[in-house]
Write an enzyme that holds these catalytic residues in place. Structure first.
Site, PDB file in Angstrom:
ATOM      1  N   TYR A   3       2.150  10.024   1.740  1.00  0.00           N
ATOM      2  CA  TYR A   3       3.266   9.502   2.546  1.00  0.00           C
ATOM      3  C   TYR A   3       4.602  10.082   2.088  1.00  0.00           C
ATOM      4  O   TYR A   3       5.614   9.914   2.746  1.00  0.00           O
ATOM      5  CB  TYR A   3       3.303   7.964   2.516  1.00  0.00           C
ATOM      6  CG  TYR A   3       2.029   7.290   2.997  1.00  0.00           C
ATOM      7  CD1 TYR A   3       1.089   7.985   3.766  1.00  0.00           C
ATOM      8  CD2 TYR A   3       1.753   5.967   2.680  1.00  0.00           C
ATOM      9  CE1 TYR A   3      -0.089   7.369   4.187  1.00  0.00           C
ATOM     10  CE2 TYR A   3       0.582   5.346   3.112  1.00  0.00           C
ATOM     11  CZ  TYR A   3      -0.337   6.063   3.858  1.00  0.00           C
ATOM     12  OH  TYR A   3      -1.496   5.449   4.270  1.00  0.00           O
TER      13      TYR A   3
ATOM     14  N   LYS B 153      -2.716   5.897  -3.599  1.00  0.00           N
ATOM     15  CA  LYS B 153      -3.886   6.620  -3.103  1.00  0.00           C
ATOM     16  C   LYS B 153      -3.849   8.103  -3.499  1.00  0.00           C
ATOM     17  O   LYS B 153      -2.807   8.762  -3.416  1.00  0.00           O
ATOM     18  CB  LYS B 153      -3.983   6.480  -1.571  1.00  0.00           C
ATOM     19  CG  LYS B 153      -4.148   5.017  -1.116  1.00  0.00           C
ATOM     20  CD  LYS B 153      -4.759   4.849   0.262  1.00  0.00           C
ATOM     21  CE  LYS B 153      -3.867   5.217   1.415  1.00  0.00           C
ATOM     22  NZ  LYS B 153      -2.755   4.266   1.629  1.00  0.00           N
TER      23      LYS B 153
ATOM     24  N   ASP C  32       0.854  -1.185   0.000  1.00  0.00           N
ATOM     25  CA  ASP C  32       0.000   0.000   0.000  1.00  0.00           C
ATOM     26  C   ASP C  32       0.891   1.237   0.000  1.00  0.00           C
ATOM     27  O   ASP C  32       1.861   1.314   0.765  1.00  0.00           O
ATOM     28  CB  ASP C  32      -0.861  -0.010   1.268  1.00  0.00           C
ATOM     29  CG  ASP C  32      -1.761   1.215   1.353  1.00  0.00           C
ATOM     30  OD1 ASP C  32      -2.576   1.404   0.441  1.00  0.00           O
ATOM     31  OD2 ASP C  32      -1.632   1.990   2.329  1.00  0.00           O
TER      32      ASP C  32
ATOM     33  N   HIS D 167      -8.032   8.472  -0.966  1.00  0.00           N
ATOM     34  CA  HIS D 167      -7.449   8.304   0.381  1.00  0.00           C
ATOM     35  C   HIS D 167      -8.464   8.583   1.492  1.00  0.00           C
ATOM     36  O   HIS D 167      -8.506   7.899   2.500  1.00  0.00           O
ATOM     37  CB  HIS D 167      -6.218   9.212   0.522  1.00  0.00           C
ATOM     38  CG  HIS D 167      -5.270   8.798   1.603  1.00  0.00           C
ATOM     39  ND1 HIS D 167      -3.913   8.888   1.483  1.00  0.00           N
ATOM     40  CD2 HIS D 167      -5.471   8.310   2.841  1.00  0.00           C
ATOM     41  CE1 HIS D 167      -3.332   8.452   2.588  1.00  0.00           C
ATOM     42  NE2 HIS D 167      -4.259   8.110   3.431  1.00  0.00           N
TER      43      HIS D 167
END
Ligand SMILES: NC(=O)c1ccc[n+]([C@@H]2O[C@H](COP(=O)([O-])OP(=O)(O)OC[C@H]3O[C@@H](n4cnc5c(N)ncnc54)[C@H](OP(=O)(O)O)[C@@H]3O)[C@@H](O)[C@H]2O)c1
Length: 320
Positions: free
Chosen positions: A57, A86, A52, A119
């Site tokens: 991030y 995402k 993932d 997300h």
């Protein structure tokens, strides 16, 4: 490998997309890019085939570099790995979806992803800032776009063949029903916080009926208080089957039909989290009946702002 060991090889076929999702997944919410790269590489080496990632991030480059380093050795092929990316909250406007998607693909060095997920259902003011705020310092939401408009942009991406499935994350049952009701392509996956302290049975039942796969994040409660990793029910079961508490929680996740996303930067834990084996049915029932602690650790589902909330201890229910 004994028959019990096959649990870790579980792949869940996607009804509303193509391919199959390995139930045992590795998450990349790791702040340091070097640590991300090392963890992803170790995870691939021990056997994880589901990763993932997310633009938020800010480490997609490190994830991409690590997977490609392993691909180059020939030990693992692209088609054997399921990669999720995402879309962040600031890119919900339909015209921003494709550029955000292309940028993620570029950083991951991939020409397709297996799943592209919104997300959170919250749109933030578009722009370069990940967490835009208003003059009062409050989150600046974007009233100019609806979730269904964003979803339709993802449907178009899937039709163009750039992602093999699409999904939602941090969504409650009510909003999920709304999207399912109008979607031309239903979500193949829904990524939500779930663990024995937040089993989300109602959401899971609905997803089963709609043939949507639930990806459980924080399956070990992010190692926070109250500590699932010290839960006496899980620890007892672990002792009786010769597994750690973490392995019991992760096996439970797969056996009840979800995929999980666990994360560790510690090589022996990465291996431990892959090496799960099936639990006896009575242990599954015991977890359902005897664990009554209920905690949500991540408030993202309420606000769209991700973050695990530290707390001392928050127990409810009657049993413990
Ligand atoms: N959609 C969303 O909004 C959302 C939100 C949060 C997370 N996620 C995804 O879900 C992934 C997993 O979430 P998470 O980080 O909360 O997962 P988690 O596996 O519940 O928690 C990770 C924490 O547990 C520790 N840990 C891992 N395995 C362990 C073991 N066997 N024994 C003891 N401690 C262990 C890790 O420590 P060490 O690293 O020190 O070993 C780390 O501190 C993320 O990486 C991300 O991809 C999605």
């Amino acid at each position: 490998m004994t028959s019990d060991d096959r649990l870790r090889e579980t792949r869940i076929p996607l009804t509303h997309g193509s391919g199959a999702l390995p139930a045992v997944g590795f998450g990349t919410l790791i702040p340091d890019p070097d640590a991300t790269g090392r963890a992803v590489k170790t995870a691939l080496e021990v056997g994880f085939r589901h990763f993932d990632s997310a633009e938020r991030y800010r480490n997609e480059d490190a994830v991409g570099a690590a997977i490609h380093a392993v691909f180059r050795t020939g030990a693992v092929r692209r088609q054997d790995v399921f990669v999720t990316a995402k879309l962040w909250n600031t890119n919900h406007r339909p015209e921003r979806v494709k550029p955000a998607f292309e940028a993620s693909l570029h950083r991951l060095q991939l020409d397709y992803v297996d799943s592209y997920v919104i997300h959170t259902p919250f749109a933030f003011r578009p722009g370069a800032e990940l967490h835009p705020t208003d003059a009062q310092g409050r989150v600046a939401y974007d009233p100019g776009v609806t979730l269904i408009e964003t979803w339709q942009a993802l449907e178009r991406l899937m039709e163009e063949g750039r992602c093999r499935s699409i999904g939602l994350s941090d969504i409650g049952l009510e909003k999920l029903r709304e999207i399912v009701a109008v979607a031309r392509i239903k979500p193949a996956v829904v990524q939500v916080e779930s663990h024995p302290y937040l089993p989300e049975w109602e959401l899971l039942d609905y997803c089963r009926a709609q043939r949507i796969v639930v990806q459980a994040f924080a399956p070990l409660c992010h190692a926070m208080e109250p500590r699932l990793l010290d839960d006496p029910v899980l620890a007892d079961i672990g002792r009786s089957v010769g597994k750690t508490t973490a392995q019991v929680a992760l096996a439970w996740a797969v056996q009840r039909g979800t995929a999980f996303l666990t994360t560790s930067v510690t090589p022996h834990r990465i291996r431990e989290n892959f090496e799960i084996t099936a639990l006896p049915e009575d242990a599954m029932q015991e977890i359902r009946d005897r664990i009554t602690t209920r905690v949500r650790f991540n408030a993202v589902v309420e606000t769209g702002v991700p973050g695990f909330i530290p707390r001392a201890s928050a127990k409810s229910g009657t049993g413990r």
